[in-house]
Scaffold this motif. Sequence first.
Motif, mmCIF file in Angstrom:
data_model
loop_
_atom_site.group_PDB
_atom_site.id
_atom_site.type_symbol
_atom_site.label_atom_id
_atom_site.label_comp_id
_atom_site.label_asym_id
_atom_site.label_seq_id
_atom_site.Cartn_x
_atom_site.Cartn_y
_atom_site.Cartn_z
ATOM 1 N N UNK A 18 -4.073 -4.328 -10.664
ATOM 2 C CA UNK A 18 -2.874 -3.514 -10.840
ATOM 3 C C UNK A 18 -3.327 -2.063 -11.002
ATOM 4 N N UNK A 19 -3.158 -1.293 -9.949
ATOM 5 C CA UNK A 19 -3.686 0.070 -9.865
ATOM 6 C C UNK A 19 -2.588 1.088 -10.137
ATOM 7 N N UNK B 85 -7.555 -0.309 -1.720
ATOM 8 C CA UNK B 85 -6.962 -1.240 -2.681
ATOM 9 C C UNK B 85 -5.830 -2.041 -2.036
ATOM 10 N N UNK B 86 -4.977 -1.359 -1.283
ATOM 11 C CA UNK B 86 -3.868 -2.065 -0.639
ATOM 12 C C UNK B 86 -4.378 -3.073 0.386
ATOM 13 N N UNK B 87 -5.410 -2.703 1.129
ATOM 14 C CA UNK B 87 -5.974 -3.616 2.127
ATOM 15 C C UNK B 87 -6.597 -4.846 1.473
ATOM 16 N N UNK B 88 -7.029 -4.683 0.229
ATOM 17 C CA UNK B 88 -7.610 -5.801 -0.517
ATOM 18 C C UNK B 88 -6.557 -6.627 -1.250
ATOM 19 N N UNK C 280 2.857 6.183 4.294
ATOM 20 C CA UNK C 280 1.637 6.176 5.102
ATOM 21 C C UNK C 280 0.518 5.426 4.401
ATOM 22 N N UNK C 281 0.430 5.597 3.099
ATOM 23 C CA UNK C 281 -0.645 4.969 2.320
ATOM 24 C C UNK C 281 -0.356 3.518 1.953
ATOM 25 N N UNK C 282 0.884 3.080 2.133
ATOM 26 C CA UNK C 282 1.231 1.705 1.792
ATOM 27 C C UNK C 282 1.411 1.454 0.315
ATOM 28 N N UNK D 282 1.727 -3.516 -16.086
ATOM 29 C CA UNK D 282 0.523 -4.225 -16.548
ATOM 30 C C UNK D 282 -0.730 -3.701 -15.851
ATOM 31 N N UNK D 283 -0.893 -2.395 -15.888
ATOM 32 C CA UNK D 283 -1.961 -1.719 -15.167
ATOM 33 C C UNK D 283 -3.334 -2.014 -15.772
ATOM 34 N N UNK D 284 -4.320 -2.263 -14.895
ATOM 35 C CA UNK D 284 -5.693 -2.482 -15.372
ATOM 36 C C UNK D 284 -6.679 -1.430 -14.858
ATOM 37 N N UNK D 285 -6.246 -0.599 -13.899
ATOM 38 C CA UNK D 285 -7.134 0.424 -13.334
ATOM 39 C C UNK D 285 -6.334 1.696 -13.057
#
Length: 211
Positions: free
Chosen positions: A3-4, A25-28, A67-69, A101-104
């Motif tokens: 959760x970025x 991150x989105x691609x992952x 654009x960044x998703x 619930x952000x972790x990064x």
Amino acid sequence: MKKIMAIGAHPDDIEFGCSGTLVKHREQGDFVVYVCMTSTPSVDATTGKTIRSGVELKNEVECATETLGINVVEFLQFKDLHVPFSFDSVSSLEKLIKKYEIDTIYTHWAGDSNQDHIATFKTTMAAARYVSNVFCYEQIPIPRHTENPMTINYYSDITDTFDTKIKSQYKKYKAAGFDVSKNLEIMAQYRGIEANCKYAEGFNIIKKVEK
């Protein structure tokens, strides 16, 4: 799935600082939240001229984040050039961190030379005290000086996502005579040399917890 949260004082701060990494991150399959601390028109502090209207601000962010998703975009209520480090700023940001619930987190660097950026960094440090991973991205690559150079101790290889990074808008800087696209490429190439890849984004680690 991570959760970025990427936090910037103004529209384009995040795009300049860490957008290549956010695309990765989105691609992952990670969930990415974009937080802009300001939601008012951008005004030149010396001339009083409006640089970017409120409508333009929202449109630019919408264009860039599409654009960044990016999964979610959040605007906080603070005024351009007057972002505070206060109870209101910390509590407003902390509510979003808890909500998703952000972790990064990716945010501004403490030694940045823009006052809104510095206040955003301080606000993030207070609001993100329970977040395991906090990284600071670099300043916008235009003529700015800082007392202490930023220590880059973490790299993200953005060779495969750099083209997406430079599609973000830089109209206001072009009007001021700065070719930010070219500057971003030079910076990414330089960080890539350090990291032994074609293009990279450099970060300063505040904390990183391996699990």
